[in-house]
Design an enzyme around this catalytic site. Structure first.
Site, PDB file in Angstrom:
ATOM      1  N   PRO A   1       0.830  -1.207   0.000  1.00  0.00           N
ATOM      2  CA  PRO A   1       0.000   0.000   0.000  1.00  0.00           C
ATOM      3  C   PRO A   1       0.865   1.259   0.000  1.00  0.00           C
ATOM      4  O   PRO A   1       1.831   1.362   0.754  1.00  0.00           O
ATOM      5  CB  PRO A   1      -0.801  -0.130   1.294  1.00  0.00           C
ATOM      6  CG  PRO A   1      -0.841  -1.598   1.567  1.00  0.00           C
ATOM      7  CD  PRO A   1       0.495  -2.108   1.101  1.00  0.00           C
TER       8      PRO A   1
ATOM      9  N   HIS B   1      -4.663 -15.863   9.707  1.00  0.00           N
ATOM     10  CA  HIS B   1      -3.741 -14.754   9.469  1.00  0.00           C
ATOM     11  C   HIS B   1      -4.141 -13.484  10.220  1.00  0.00           C
ATOM     12  O   HIS B   1      -3.666 -12.399   9.886  1.00  0.00           O
ATOM     13  CB  HIS B   1      -3.607 -14.443   7.970  1.00  0.00           C
ATOM     14  CG  HIS B   1      -3.211 -15.621   7.142  1.00  0.00           C
ATOM     15  ND1 HIS B   1      -2.043 -16.327   7.372  1.00  0.00           N
ATOM     16  CD2 HIS B   1      -3.831 -16.224   6.096  1.00  0.00           C
ATOM     17  CE1 HIS B   1      -1.962 -17.317   6.492  1.00  0.00           C
ATOM     18  NE2 HIS B   1      -3.027 -17.279   5.714  1.00  0.00           N
TER      19      HIS B   1
ATOM     20  N   ARG C   1       1.475 -12.353   5.023  1.00  0.00           N
ATOM     21  CA  ARG C   1       2.933 -12.512   4.957  1.00  0.00           C
ATOM     22  C   ARG C   1       3.646 -12.117   6.252  1.00  0.00           C
ATOM     23  O   ARG C   1       4.860 -12.266   6.364  1.00  0.00           O
ATOM     24  CB  ARG C   1       3.475 -11.709   3.769  1.00  0.00           C
ATOM     25  CG  ARG C   1       2.837 -12.145   2.451  1.00  0.00           C
ATOM     26  CD  ARG C   1       3.386 -11.400   1.268  1.00  0.00           C
ATOM     27  NE  ARG C   1       4.758 -11.813   0.964  1.00  0.00           N
ATOM     28  CZ  ARG C   1       5.429 -11.383  -0.103  1.00  0.00           C
ATOM     29  NH1 ARG C   1       4.855 -10.547  -0.958  1.00  0.00           N
ATOM     30  NH2 ARG C   1       6.668 -11.784  -0.314  1.00  0.00           N
TER      31      ARG C   1
ATOM     32  N   ARG D   1      13.694  -2.695  -8.775  1.00  0.00           N
ATOM     33  CA  ARG D   1      12.229  -2.621  -8.771  1.00  0.00           C
ATOM     34  C   ARG D   1      11.682  -2.717 -10.188  1.00  0.00           C
ATOM     35  O   ARG D   1      12.161  -2.049 -11.103  1.00  0.00           O
ATOM     36  CB  ARG D   1      11.762  -1.295  -8.141  1.00  0.00           C
ATOM     37  CG  ARG D   1      12.360  -1.009  -6.774  1.00  0.00           C
ATOM     38  CD  ARG D   1      11.905  -1.995  -5.721  1.00  0.00           C
ATOM     39  NE  ARG D   1      10.481  -1.891  -5.473  1.00  0.00           N
ATOM     40  CZ  ARG D   1       9.949  -1.011  -4.606  1.00  0.00           C
ATOM     41  NH1 ARG D   1      10.732  -0.179  -3.926  1.00  0.00           N
ATOM     42  NH2 ARG D   1       8.648  -0.978  -4.410  1.00  0.00           N
TER      43      ARG D   1
END
EC number: 3.2.2.23
Length: 274
Positions: free
Chosen positions: A2, A93, A112, A264
């Site tokens: 995000p 999670h 994660r 990236r």
């Protein structure tokens, strides 16, 4: 991960749900997420009895302003918050639960487990890591074309890498750097110091326009992102280059190229961006 528009949208949607609620209990299922204090039991004890007074944001960090403390939360790759009734089943999670006195609870879920939480005495959060060395906020009065020109002129990195540096400007990640550079017609592999003053002025406005539009549309739901009320963003429908490798450029018809800049993945139009 995000970026500013997504975190700002989470801030706004959570504010409608949790401001005024008092924490009666905190359950932590993954202790490694709690970075400050070191003692998870102390983290839980300090939060007990605290009321959420307001919600803030600094770059990609979400800030819960409480009576005496500020909780600084980073969602990392796939973290998300949601408000639930206490009698609702807890999903897999779910790693942190903030139990309120009204029968509801705020749950932090993270597949994660990369998310982080730091708890500070109110007012101290801006003076210490992870917020202390962050750069200028794009929507602040301090973010001007002149300031951006000065900061970019001092680095020998490529423009894509420079814009990702949270010490220069906060909140930008892969999505919005690629989109802003496309709008400004600047190739992501150009050296930041070689971008002209006139080009930086255009880039400055492109950054603001891109972020504003993305916030207004609730961010981009590329993978798992949803806001604090479980809703997807819509800006992904307007992406010009990000995630569009091989698709035609909407401006010139050339296939969008994907390369790697500073480690990236980077999307751009080889014709429109110079």
């Amino acid at each position: 991960m995000p970026e500013l528009p997504e975190v700002e949208t989470v801030r706004r949607t959570l504010a409608e749900l949790v401001i005024g609620k008092t924490i009666e209990q905190v359950d932590v299922g993954w202790a490694k997420m709690i970075k400050r204090p070191d003692d998870v039991d102390q983290f839980k004890w300090l939060l007990k009895g605290q009321t959420i007074r307001s919600m803030g944001r600094r770059g990609k960090f979400l800030l819960f302003h409480l009576d005496d403390y500020t909780l600084v939360s980073h969602l990392r790759m796939e973290g998300r918050y949601g408000l639930y009734q206490q009698n609702e089943s807890v999903a897999k999670h779910t790693h942190v639960r903030f139990v309120f006195g009204d029968g509801t609870e705020l749950r932090y879920q993270d597949v994660r487990k990369f998310g982080t939480m730091h708890l500070f005495q109110s007012g101290r959060e801006q003076m210490e890591p992870p917020l202390a060395k962050l750069g200028v906020e794009p929507f602040s009065d301090q973010f001007s074309a002149k300031l951006l020109t000065e900061r970019l002129s001092k680095t020998s990195r490529k423009i894509k890498s420079a814009l990702l540096d949270q010490g220069i400007i906060v909140g930008l990640g892969n999505i919005y750097v690629d989109e802003a550079l496309f709008r400004a017609r600047i190739h992501p592999e150009r050296l930041a110091k070689d971008v002209t003053v006139a080009e930086v002025k255009i880039l400055h406005q492109a950054i603001l326009n891109t972020l504003t539009e993305a916030v207004n549309l609730g961010g981009s739901s590329i993978k798992s992102y949803v806001n604090g009320q479980g809703e997807m963003g819509m800006f992904q429908q307007r992406l010009d280059v990000y995630g569009r490798k091989g698709e035609t450029c909407r401006q010139c018809g050339t296939p969008i190229t994907k390369t790697v800049v500073g480690g990236r993945g980077t999307h751009f139009c080889s014709v429109c961006q110079k």
